[in-house]
Design an enzyme around this catalytic site. Structure first.
Site, PDB file in Angstrom:
ATOM      1  N   ASP A 254      -5.991  -5.637   3.677  1.00 43.06           N
ATOM      2  CA  ASP A 254      -4.797  -5.056   3.057  1.00 43.06           C
ATOM      3  C   ASP A 254      -3.564  -5.443   3.863  1.00 43.06           C
ATOM      4  O   ASP A 254      -2.696  -4.604   4.136  1.00 43.06           O
ATOM      5  CB  ASP A 254      -4.942  -3.536   2.978  1.00 43.06           C
ATOM      6  CG  ASP A 254      -4.004  -2.912   1.945  1.00 43.06           C
ATOM      7  OD1 ASP A 254      -3.432  -3.652   1.119  1.00 43.06           O
ATOM      8  OD2 ASP A 254      -3.840  -1.675   1.960  1.00 43.06           O
ATOM      9  N   ASN A 259       2.136  -2.571   5.557  1.00 40.41           N
ATOM     10  CA  ASN A 259       1.120  -2.122   6.505  1.00 40.41           C
ATOM     11  C   ASN A 259       1.296  -2.734   7.889  1.00 40.41           C
ATOM     12  O   ASN A 259       0.345  -2.791   8.679  1.00 40.41           O
ATOM     13  CB  ASN A 259      -0.275  -2.434   5.958  1.00 40.41           C
ATOM     14  CG  ASN A 259      -0.574  -1.640   4.709  1.00 40.41           C
ATOM     15  OD1 ASN A 259      -0.047  -0.543   4.515  1.00 40.41           O
ATOM     16  ND2 ASN A 259      -1.416  -2.186   3.843  1.00 40.41           N
ATOM     17  N   ASP A 272      -2.613   0.642   9.198  1.00 32.92           N
ATOM     18  CA  ASP A 272      -3.313   0.983   7.952  1.00 32.92           C
ATOM     19  C   ASP A 272      -4.632   0.225   7.816  1.00 32.92           C
ATOM     20  O   ASP A 272      -4.731  -0.774   7.104  1.00 32.92           O
ATOM     21  CB  ASP A 272      -2.426   0.734   6.735  1.00 32.92           C
ATOM     22  CG  ASP A 272      -2.890   1.551   5.532  1.00 32.92           C
ATOM     23  OD1 ASP A 272      -4.079   1.934   5.518  1.00 32.92           O
ATOM     24  OD2 ASP A 272      -2.103   1.802   4.623  1.00 32.92           O
TER      25      ASP A 272
END
Length: 411
Positions: A254, A259, A272
């Protein structure tokens, strides 16, 4: 340093959170770990101690002033053999002074910290966490139920600036992020201090490592060269952090500007890890990128072609996606695009619907167009991130080198 010193067998992650709440100058000596070896292996300029045998050095960890060092704990590699015991204090102190003098920043060593057995659950006392306000709404997120800055204050110890993320109980992303971050300790990775719980939520407590990188996008500069210089500097730092994760066998899955954190000094931290996985030989990590209800488990605009799960009934069904460090490389290329786009949250601005991106990438085999104001040399590097076959895709090690060369050009 006192005359008699204790060399402790503790993990770097345990040391980082144990020293964070201590007064400046608190220190401990510890034996080197595999984590230290990984960090040493990706350093650009290796010190003379790098070539020493596995048991020929110890690590001095010191609680320092974040205003000077941009982190709470500094680690120094000090050469050591068993024969040094009689003169251990004087030899190590001399090495430490030599290292800090090179930086012209000296933290006076005060008291030695002897750590008890590590709390493997990483639980914190909620009474020590203060100043939280989850109603502010500044920190959005797909998988958490609010986030807030606050303070971690243990009895008779310094207050620590923290960032707390809460999640509803039985949230799989909570346990996954906790498990992954327990084993990570690197400057460019967000620091986890621990967790606690109440009747409704689970809470993860991190060091306050700044704001989301997306808040700075698009990156600006007084000239095109200065703008590109800032962009490739960020790219260098992210590639370096991803090299560490790759050595740890961790796939982020991700990687986006949302993030990544950036502090007031411009230093980044990858954050994250709710989607992250740690690969182990012999395990099957194939996963569907689509949930049973048809929604995406991941952000479709950042998925590499090998990670895209096509809907049932399409001309070429693909039930599982294969994530790896090379799929993180693909996402890295799109993150770099985010730094330049006027609408950074929407790579592929020529495609209005998220649902059309997987076909554009996975079936038509097209890549992101060169963004306006993106230097051609940088775009050529990004194209290497988007080679269709993962095995031919550029590595994070080579990406770091490319970012260094581009930084030299833009200087």
């Amino acid at each position: 340093m006192p005359n008699r010193l204790t060399i402790q067998r503790v993990s770097p992650a345990y040391v980082a959170r144990a020293l964070a709440s201590q007064s400046r100058g608190t220190y401990l000596l510890r034996y080197q770990t595999s984590n230290d070896e990984i960090i040493s292996s990706i350093q650009l300029k290796k010190s003379t101690t790098t070539a020493l045998s596995k048991d020929s050095y110890v690590v001095l960890s010191v609680r320092v002033d974040e205003a000077k060092y941009q982190c709470a704990v500094m680690n120094y590699r000090l050469s050591y053999t068993e024969a040094d015991d009689s003169k251990l204090r004087s030899k190590l102190l001399k090495q430490y002074k030599c290292q800090v003098n090179l930086r012209e920043k000296v933290t006076k060593l005060t008291n030695e910290l002897i750590l008890p057995k590590e709390n493997e659950n990483w639980t914190l006392d909620p009474k020590e966490i203060t100043g939280l306000d989850f109603t502010e709404g500044h920190f959005g997120g797909r998988h958490h139920a609010g986030a807030s800055r606050g303070f971690w204050k243990k009895s008779r110890q310094e207050s620590v600036n923290i960032f707390v993320k809460r999640m509803k109980k039985k949230n799989e992303h909570f346990q996954n992020e906790l498990n992954v971050l327990k084993d990570l300790c690197f400057f460019s990775i967000t620091t986890l201090y621990g967790h606690y719980t109440d009747n409704t939520y689970d809470y993860l407590v991190f060091a306050d490592n700044g704001n989301s990188l997306i808040s700075l996008c698009p990156i600006i500069g007084s000239t095109v060269r200065s703008r590109m210089r800032r962009v490739v500097n960020i790219g260098f730092q992210i590639a370096n952090a991803m090299m560490y994760l790759e050595k740890k066998q961790i796939v982020h899955r991700d990687l986006t500007a949302s993030n990544v954190l950036v502090d007031s000094h411009g230093f980044i931290r990858i954050a994250d890890f709710g989607h992250a996985i740690q690969k182990i030989d012999g395990h099957n990590y194939l996963v569907s990128s689509c949930a049973k209800d048809g929604r995406w488990n991941f952000q479709p605009r950042f998925l590499a072609p090998e990670c895209i799960t096509r809907r049932r009934g399409s001309s070429s069904d693909q039930n599982y996606g294969c994530f790896s460090s090379k799929s993180d490389v693909w996402s890295f290329g799109l993150l770099m695009v985010q730094l330049i786009l006027d609408r950074p949250c929407v790579p592929y601005p020529n495609i209005a619907n998220d649902e059309d991106v997987p076909r554009y990438i996975g079936v038509e085999r097209k890549v992101h167009l060169q963004p306006p104001n993106c230097d051609f040399d940088l775009y050529c590097v990004l194209q290497q991130c988007w080679i269709y076959e993962p095995i031919r895709r550029i590595s994070f090690c080579d990406l770091r080198e490319k970012m260094m060369k581009l930084a030299y050009i833009f200087n």
